[in-house]
Each structure stands twice: as structure tokens, then as C-alpha cells.
Design an enzyme around this catalytic site. Structure first.
Site, short mmCIF file in Angstrom:
data_model
loop_
_atom_site.label_atom_id
_atom_site.label_comp_id
_atom_site.label_asym_id
_atom_site.label_seq_id
_atom_site.Cartn_x
_atom_site.Cartn_y
_atom_site.Cartn_z
N ALA A 256 -11.25 -5.70 -8.91
CA ALA A 256 -12.53 -6.36 -9.18
C ALA A 256 -12.28 -7.70 -9.86
CB ALA A 256 -13.40 -5.45 -10.04
N ARG A 257 -12.34 -7.73 -11.17
CA ARG A 257 -12.04 -8.91 -11.97
C ARG A 257 -11.24 -8.47 -13.19
NH1 ARG A 257 -12.87 -11.45 -8.09
NH2 ARG A 257 -14.38 -13.15 -7.74
N ASP A 281 -4.40 -6.14 -9.33
CA ASP A 281 -4.38 -7.35 -8.50
C ASP A 281 -5.12 -8.50 -9.17
OD1 ASP A 281 -3.84 -8.82 -6.05
OD2 ASP A 281 -5.96 -8.60 -5.58
N GLU A 286 -5.91 -15.49 -15.61
CA GLU A 286 -5.03 -15.85 -14.49
C GLU A 286 -4.78 -17.35 -14.45
OE1 GLU A 286 -6.72 -14.48 -10.83
OE2 GLU A 286 -6.95 -12.41 -11.52
N HIS A 304 -3.42 -11.51 -7.36
CA HIS A 304 -4.78 -11.75 -6.86
C HIS A 304 -4.76 -12.01 -5.35
CE1 HIS A 304 -8.99 -13.17 -8.27
NE2 HIS A 304 -9.07 -12.63 -7.06
N GLY A 306 -6.07 -9.76 -3.00
CA GLY A 306 -6.94 -8.81 -2.31
C GLY A 306 -7.48 -9.27 -0.99
N SER A 307 -7.89 -10.52 -0.89
CA SER A 307 -8.47 -11.01 0.37
C SER A 307 -7.48 -11.86 1.16
CB SER A 307 -9.74 -11.83 0.09
OG SER A 307 -9.44 -12.97 -0.71
#
Length: 337
Positions: A256-257, A281, A286, A304, A306-307
Site C-alpha cells: 500500500a504505502r 515494497d 522513500e 516500490h 508493485g506496478s
């Protein structure tokens, strides 16, 4: 020093048409080609994060009509107030918008565009990857191989946790959460439990068990996945108090965050074994993550990503450009404000 790069289509729009964009980061080539073919744009020529001051200078110099920003760009009230009046829309390459001051956007009469649902499949894949790698001690095994420390197989080496048949708790049952639930159920026969702001309709639950409080959900979560948006209600959700509700030796995953987790509390629980492992992730601060994470053998970390599949990133870029072009035509597409 940042250099100016003007990328224009075959025919530059006439002055006053209001169709100039500023893009804060480079995108995959299919998206860049579309921008070159169709738009008048200034694109950050350096593939690095611009500081707020650098971005402010670029916006003031190039006076775009729309900003195309990333989730890492902090667009606060001061930034918005200082923008030239030419800027009429902010388009963010993300679903979330916590990096943008929503009230300032409203106060200045701007449009806010985003990319909903495009990356749900990719992020859910990352959640499954993190869950598997944390449960099966992938970081420890990888280090053993790459550092040439593997002594050979033994029946007690790197014993992890089974996913199959385990209880999976999901915080945030939006589209991403539901896809995670489907894949965990179909692939590993996991028993799905969830907590959400409100209970899902029966057809969307697909047999998952709803818990009205987060504490009730945590108590039955052998594995816990955080997939809720960042908000005042969710920031710092996983802390010493909530960790105490989890079963001993639970596995925690966050796609998520980063600010949903109290880092010090999670690190303490990982060190003590109260939490068996974590797959992360996303992080607070960050890319300057808590340094203790790098010292822990029972954490599987990703930057980070994820996408970060080519197909997803290209779709996100095209959807955002579609939204910008729809805004220029006076239409609403993927518009939050």
C-alpha cells in the site's frame, strides 16, 4: 544542471490553445512516442527525481497547461500557490493522491486526474511474490547462494511457512485487495478474512469473512497484507499495539504505502520473532528507508516495484494522457476533482 528539452508534435498547437504539458519523469518508449507525436511538452531530460525547487523553476519557465507528475512528486499548497495561472490540471501517474494537497487543488480551481484500477493486477502479483518470498525465507537463501555459503541441503535448513490452507487477512478490500484474495484462494486455498471501511456486497466477498474491527481481523491473520490507501485513519496502522493482536509468528506484507507501518515497531517485532517475516515494497521516507531493514534476515524488500511491469506502466501512461486530452476537450475522464 537540468537542460531544457522541448518535444513537439508535427504541428505545434497555436498559442492560446492551452495544450502544453510538463512531464516530471521519463516514461517507457511507447508513451514517449505518443507524446512526441501528439503533444507540445517539456519533459525532464534527466531520469531522476526533481527537487520541489527544481520543479517549481521548470513550471515557471515553461508555463504548461497541465502537469504530469509522479507519486514521488510532493505537490503541496505552497507549490500550487506559486504555479503560473497557465496550469489548469494536475495529472498523477498513480491511484493515490496523498502527495498532492487536495484542498489547495480545489481552492485554485484545478482539475486532478489519476490512473484508477490500471495497476491492480501488477500490484496483486507483487503482493503474492512478497508473501511467498517472506514465508519461504528467500532473502536468506539468495544470500547463501550468491555469497557462496551454501553447505548443501539439510532437512532443517531455512524452514519457512506454508501458504496453503493458511488464514490470510487483508486490510483494504478494494480492487487490489479483491484480486489478491482471489489469487490467494485459487492458488493456495488460503482462507480469506478482511477488514474494510464497510462490508462488501456478497458477490464481491467471494466467501471471504468480514471483520468489523481491525483487531478482530488481526487475531486470525497468519498472513497479513496491507492494501489500504494512506489516510489519517490508516497512517501508522501497524504499530506495537496492533502487532500484539497478530498470531505469534505471523507474516506481514505491505503493498500500500509505507506510512501504514510504524517502522520501529515492526523492526522490533521482526527481531524478537513476534513477527516471523515481512515482505515490503513500500516504505516511509522513500528512498531513504529505515536502515535496520537492511540488517534483518527475515525481511524481503523490493524498491516500490508493485506496478513495474512494462505492460502496466505503458497502460498507465496512455490512460493518463487520455485523461489529459479529455480534459482539454472539456470532458471528464479519470478526474478526482
Amino acid at each position: 544542471m537540468m537542460q531544457r528539452t522541448d518535444i513537439k508534435g508535427p504541428e505545434e498547437p497555436a498559442a492560446g490553445t492551452g495544450r502544453r504539458i510538463l512531464l516530471t519523469r521519463q516514461m517507457p518508449e511507447p508513451v514517449m512516442q505518443r507524446i512526441r507525436d501528439e503533444m507540445q511538452a517539456w519533459i525532464n531530460p534527466e531520469d531522476r527525481q526533481l527537487s520541489p525547487a527544481e520543479l517549481q523553476v521548470a513550471v515557471a519557465e515553461h508555463r504548461p497547461n497541465a502537469l504530469m507528475v509522479m507519486a514521488t512528486d510532493q505537490i503541496d499548497a505552497g507549490f500550487i500557490a506559486a504555479m503560473p495561472s497557465s496550469v489548469r490540471a494536475i495529472a498523477t501517474l498513480s491511484v493515490g493522491h496523498e502527495h498532492i494537497d487536495i484542498e489547495a487543488v480545489r481552492a485554485h480551481g484545478l482539475a486532478l486526474l489519476h490512473t484508477p484500477d490500471i495497476h491492480s493486477n501488477a500490484v496483486s502479483e507483487m503482493a503474492i511474490l512478497l508473501m511467498l518470498c517472506a514465508a519461504r525465507r528467500a532473502q536468506e537463501g539468495e544470500r547463501m547462494i550468491y555469497e557462496d555459503r551454501w553447505p548443501g541441503w539439510s532437512p532443517t535448513q531455512l524452514l519457512g511457512r506454508d501458504l496453503t490452507g493458511a488464514r490470510l487477512g487483508i486490510i483494504g478490500m478494494g480492487r487490489i485487495g479483491r484480486i489478491i484474495a482471489h489469487r490467494a484462494r485459487a492458488g493456495f486455498d488460503m482462507r480469506i478474512h478482511y477488514h474494510n471501511r464497510s462490508r462488501l456486497p456478497h458477490d464481491l466477498e467471494q466467501g471471504a469473512t468480514y471483520h468489523g474491527t481491525a483487531e478482530d481481523l488481526l487475531a486470525v491473520s497468519d498472513f497479513l497484507i496491507l492494501s489500504a490507501p494512506s489516510s489519517p485513519q490508516t497512517r501508522g496502522f501497524l504499530n506495537a499495539r496492533t502487532i500484539a493482536h497478530l498470531p505469534e509468528g505471523a507474516v506481514v506484507v505491505n503493498v500500500a504505502r509505507g506510512d501504514l507501518i510504524d517502522d520501529d515497531a515492526l523492526i522490533a517485532a521482526l527481531r524478537s520473532g513476534r513477527i516471523a517475516a515481512a515482505g515490503l515494497d513500500v516504505f516511509n521516507g522513500e528512498p531513504n528507508i529505515h536502515p535496520a531493514y537492511r540488517t534483518l534476515p527475515n525481511v524481503f524488500l523490493q524498491p516500490h516495484q508493485g506496478s513495474s511491469s512494462m505492460e502496466t506502466r505503458v497502460r498507465m501512461g496512455h490512460v493518463l494522457l487520455d485523461s489529459v486530452e479529455a480534459f482539454w476537450r472539456g470532458e471528464r475522464l479519470n478526474r478526482l476533482i
